[in-house]
Write an enzyme that holds these catalytic residues in place. Structure first.
Site, PDB file in Angstrom:
ATOM      1  N   TYR A  60      69.919  42.138  25.216  1.00 29.36           N
ATOM      2  CA  TYR A  60      69.436  40.911  25.168  1.00 29.36           C
ATOM      3  C   TYR A  60      69.992  40.210  26.294  1.00 29.36           C
ATOM      4  O   TYR A  60      71.108  40.293  26.886  1.00 29.36           O
ATOM      5  CB  TYR A  60      70.254  40.156  23.893  1.00 29.36           C
ATOM      6  CG  TYR A  60      69.309  39.605  22.931  1.00 29.36           C
ATOM      7  CD1 TYR A  60      68.654  38.325  23.228  1.00 29.36           C
ATOM      8  CD2 TYR A  60      69.213  40.197  21.731  1.00 29.36           C
ATOM      9  CE1 TYR A  60      67.596  38.065  22.385  1.00 29.36           C
ATOM     10  CE2 TYR A  60      67.911  39.816  20.739  1.00 29.36           C
ATOM     11  CZ  TYR A  60      67.332  38.574  21.197  1.00 29.36           C
ATOM     12  OH  TYR A  60      66.523  38.168  20.346  1.00 29.36           O
ATOM     13  N   GLU A  62      68.811  36.592  27.261  1.00 28.06           N
ATOM     14  CA  GLU A  62      68.609  35.138  27.418  1.00 28.06           C
ATOM     15  C   GLU A  62      69.087  34.520  28.878  1.00 28.06           C
ATOM     16  O   GLU A  62      70.384  34.591  28.878  1.00 28.06           O
ATOM     17  CB  GLU A  62      68.934  34.265  26.298  1.00 28.06           C
ATOM     18  CG  GLU A  62      67.995  34.607  24.837  1.00 28.06           C
ATOM     19  CD  GLU A  62      68.236  33.678  23.503  1.00 28.06           C
ATOM     20  OE1 GLU A  62      69.266  33.141  23.729  1.00 28.06           O
ATOM     21  OE2 GLU A  62      67.693  33.805  22.609  1.00 28.06           O
ATOM     22  N   ASP A 206      44.312  31.324  37.208  1.00 31.90           N
ATOM     23  CA  ASP A 206      44.873  32.409  36.070  1.00 31.90           C
ATOM     24  C   ASP A 206      44.076  33.814  36.522  1.00 31.90           C
ATOM     25  O   ASP A 206      43.016  34.008  36.595  1.00 31.90           O
ATOM     26  CB  ASP A 206      44.105  32.139  34.797  1.00 31.90           C
ATOM     27  CG  ASP A 206      44.550  33.088  33.577  1.00 31.90           C
ATOM     28  OD1 ASP A 206      44.915  34.319  34.140  1.00 31.90           O
ATOM     29  OD2 ASP A 206      44.719  32.828  32.580  1.00 31.90           O
ATOM     30  N   THR A 232      48.585  38.499  33.671  1.00 26.20           N
ATOM     31  CA  THR A 232      48.874  39.394  33.019  1.00 26.20           C
ATOM     32  C   THR A 232      49.404  40.426  33.959  1.00 26.20           C
ATOM     33  O   THR A 232      48.821  40.439  35.243  1.00 26.20           O
ATOM     34  CB  THR A 232      47.784  40.120  32.202  1.00 26.20           C
ATOM     35  OG1 THR A 232      46.850  40.316  32.701  1.00 26.20           O
ATOM     36  CG2 THR A 232      47.545  38.951  31.077  1.00 26.20           C
ATOM     37  N   LYS A 235      46.312  44.618  33.537  1.00 24.79           N
ATOM     38  CA  LYS A 235      44.833  44.861  33.730  1.00 24.79           C
ATOM     39  C   LYS A 235      44.788  45.548  34.919  1.00 24.79           C
ATOM     40  O   LYS A 235      45.207  46.755  35.092  1.00 24.79           O
ATOM     41  CB  LYS A 235      44.172  43.418  33.600  1.00 24.79           C
ATOM     42  CG  LYS A 235      44.671  42.818  32.177  1.00 24.79           C
ATOM     43  CD  LYS A 235      43.653  41.577  31.916  1.00 24.79           C
ATOM     44  CE  LYS A 235      44.148  41.127  30.665  1.00 24.79           C
ATOM     45  NZ  LYS A 235      43.626  39.547  30.370  1.00 24.79           N
ATOM     46  N   ARG A 241      51.976  46.152  29.510  1.00 30.74           N
ATOM     47  CA  ARG A 241      51.696  44.592  28.704  1.00 30.74           C
ATOM     48  C   ARG A 241      52.757  43.533  28.995  1.00 30.74           C
ATOM     49  O   ARG A 241      54.086  43.710  28.629  1.00 30.74           O
ATOM     50  CB  ARG A 241      51.506  45.151  27.225  1.00 30.74           C
ATOM     51  CG  ARG A 241      50.615  46.100  26.932  1.00 30.74           C
ATOM     52  CD  ARG A 241      50.004  46.001  25.516  1.00 30.74           C
ATOM     53  NE  ARG A 241      48.787  45.201  25.620  1.00 30.74           N
ATOM     54  CZ  ARG A 241      47.564  45.259  26.242  1.00 30.74           C
ATOM     55  NH1 ARG A 241      47.474  46.441  26.656  1.00 30.74           N
ATOM     56  NH2 ARG A 241      46.756  44.383  26.146  1.00 30.74           N
TER      57      ARG A 241
HETATM   58  C1  LIG Z   1      43.832  38.752  29.320  1.00 35.57           C
HETATM   59  C2  LIG Z   1      43.928  37.315  29.868  1.00 35.57           C
HETATM   60  C3  LIG Z   1      44.975  36.454  29.234  1.00 35.57           C
HETATM   61  C4  LIG Z   1      45.718  36.718  28.252  1.00 35.57           C
HETATM   62  O1  LIG Z   1      46.691  37.853  28.186  1.00 35.57           O
HETATM   63  P1  LIG Z   1      46.958  38.402  26.845  1.00 35.57           P
HETATM   64  O2  LIG Z   1      48.233  39.094  27.422  1.00 35.57           O
HETATM   65  O3  LIG Z   1      46.233  39.102  26.068  1.00 35.57           O
HETATM   66  O4  LIG Z   1      47.725  37.301  26.062  1.00 35.57           O
HETATM   67  C5  LIG Z   1      44.912  35.079  29.766  1.00 35.57           C
HETATM   68  N1  LIG Z   1      44.036  34.904  30.678  1.00 35.57           N
HETATM   69  C6  LIG Z   1      43.181  35.590  31.129  1.00 35.57           C
HETATM   70  C7  LIG Z   1      42.328  34.978  32.278  1.00 35.57           C
HETATM   71  C8  LIG Z   1      42.887  36.618  30.584  1.00 35.57           C
HETATM   72  O5  LIG Z   1      42.098  37.743  31.358  1.00 35.57           O
END
Ligand SMILES: *Cc1c(COP(=O)(O)O)cnc(C)c1O
Length: 424
Positions: A60, A62, A206, A232, A235, A241
């Site tokens: 933990y 925090e 994003d 994220t 990807k 993740r």
């Molecule tokens: C995948 C994605 C997210 C969210 O990611 P999660 O890990 O699935 O919550 C947010 N914004 C964009 C543009 C994404 O492609």
């Protein structure tokens, strides 16, 4: 000395929980045998897997390095700091927070930083290629805040920046999101930055889908144009993740406070470690080759599909992703996706811009090349895949399961030649 109490028996997973263990083996075999064409998926390295499955899951922590609410952070502080320094170096940013649990909570932290309930956010509509968390109505980002949505032009399938500017000037959002989940084209960060400046909004880039392409130098970076970046890590960046928020120094403290204690409790330290590993991998010269090959593969796949009469949104791709409008092929997205899965190619049905159909059974199919490129596939294999995709969709229309099985056998052979990384 042995313990006086019954401990958790130190058995392997297969000994202790054969049922769950068998499921894991089954999923590993699925990931080996089939080809993932879902553009948001990838294969992580064994190194990332190891970090994810490490003892750090027991701790933990925090707070932030040097300011924790629990003792015993001697190692964790170093791990988190390493991840942060690597993120800063790779993306060239002043500040990074590696604690968000995933992309959606990371985005929510941005709202928590800059907005009060009912303040205005502007983002790309989900059916146009945006993300749920950019203000779409079924997300709390669309119900707790006043949301204004932009899209793409019907004739070009691309963002109309004049329209975005007009809407922004009229609606005056405090936050402006760019980026999305089904955008096959380069995002013009300079124009978004200009629009944000004109209306005094905070621009959020994003980059969840394209972070690996930016790190690999094959998509322009929003750094210096957008003060806030969200991504994220699982990807194209090919990590665990998880997610990261990056920003200019100006917003560092506020963002950190929004993540913890604003929204989250203890960070997932095993994920933080795995993020550090993936950032190290993404900083190697080979990763540039990987990112370039992802884009080359997508372009080849797109050309081959166009030659086979497929209708691609925006006419092609600049990145890792292809969005197909299946209307002219006389088949719906879901039926096509299910047939492809039977044939060993895993994709997802997707809405297309101005889709007359509902999201649960839309007109489109979304495919991408990050995962198959991680398996080592190149242009030659993309030509094979285009032929097999075409064949599977044709077989689905004729309801020919036999033909789908034949294609699945071809895919199994191809898969065997390109082993899935990370799976021993
Ligand atoms: C995948 C994605 C997210 C969210 O990611 P999660 O890990 O699935 O919550 C947010 N914004 C964009 C543009 C994404 O492609």
């Amino acid at each position: 000395m042995t313990s006086r109490f019954p401990l958790i028996p130190d058995a392997s997973l297969s000994e202790k929980d054969p049922a769950l263990s068998a499921l894991l083996r089954e999923e590993e075999n699925r990931q080996r045998a089939k080809l993932p064409l879902i553009p948001s998926e990838n294969y992580v390295s064994r190194a990332v897997m190891e970090a994810t499955g490490s003892a750090l899951t027991n701790k933990y922590s925090e707070g932030y390095a040097g300011k924790r609410y629990y003792e015993g952070q001697q190692v964790i502080d170093l791990v988190e700091t390493l991840a942060i320094e690597r993120a800063k170096a790779l993306f060239g940013v002043q500040h990074a927070n590696v604690q968000p649990y995933s992309g959606s909570p990371a985005n929510l932290a941005i709202y928590a930083t800059f907005l009060k309930p009912n303040d205005t956010v502007m983002g790309m509509a989900l059916p146009m290629g945006g993300h749920l968390t950019h203000g779409w109505n079924v997300s709390v980002t669309g119900s707790w805040f006043r949301s204004v949505q932009y899209g793409v032009r019907k004739d070009t399938g691309r963002i109309d920046y004049d329209e975005v500017r007009d809407l922004a000037k009229k609606e005056r959002p405090r936050l402006l999101f760019c980026g999305g989940t089904a955008i096959p084209r380069v995002i013009d960060f300079p124009i978004f930055a200009e629009i944000a400046r004109e209306i005094d909004a905070i621009l959020v880039a994003d980059i969840a889908h394209i972070a690996g392409l930016i790190a690999g130098g094959v998509h322009p970076s929003p750094v210096g144009l957008a003060p806030i970046l969200s991504t994220t890590t699982h990807k194209t960046l090919r990590g665990p993740r998880g997610a990261m928020l990056m920003s200019t120094e100006e917003h560092a403290k506020a963002l950190d406070k929004a993540v913890f204690p604003g929204l989250q409790g203890g960070p997932h330290n095993h994920t933080t470690a795995a993020i550090a590993v993936c950032l190290h991998e993404a900083a190697q010269p080979e990763f540039k080759d990987y990112a370039a090959q992802v884009v080359t593969n997508a372009k080849v796949l797109a050309e081959e599909l166009l030659a086979r009469g497929f209708d691609l949104i925006s006419g092609g791709t600049d990145n890792h992703l292809i969005l197909i409008d299946l209307t002219n092929k006389g088949i719906l997205g879901k039926k096509a996706a299910q047939a492809l899965d039977k044939a060993g190619m895993v994709s997802n049905y997707n809405t297309i811009p101005y889709d007359p159909r509902k999201p649960f059974n839309p007109s489109g199919l979304r495919i991408g090349t990050p995962a198959v490129t991680s398996r080592g596939m190149g242009a030659e294999e993309m030509r094979v895949l285009a032929r097999l995709i075409d064949g599977a969709i044709d077989a689905a229309k004729r309801e020919s399961d036999l033909e789908l099985e034949r294609i699945a056998a071809d895919i199994a052979e191809l898969s065997a030649d390109f082993p899935a990384p990370g799976l021993a």
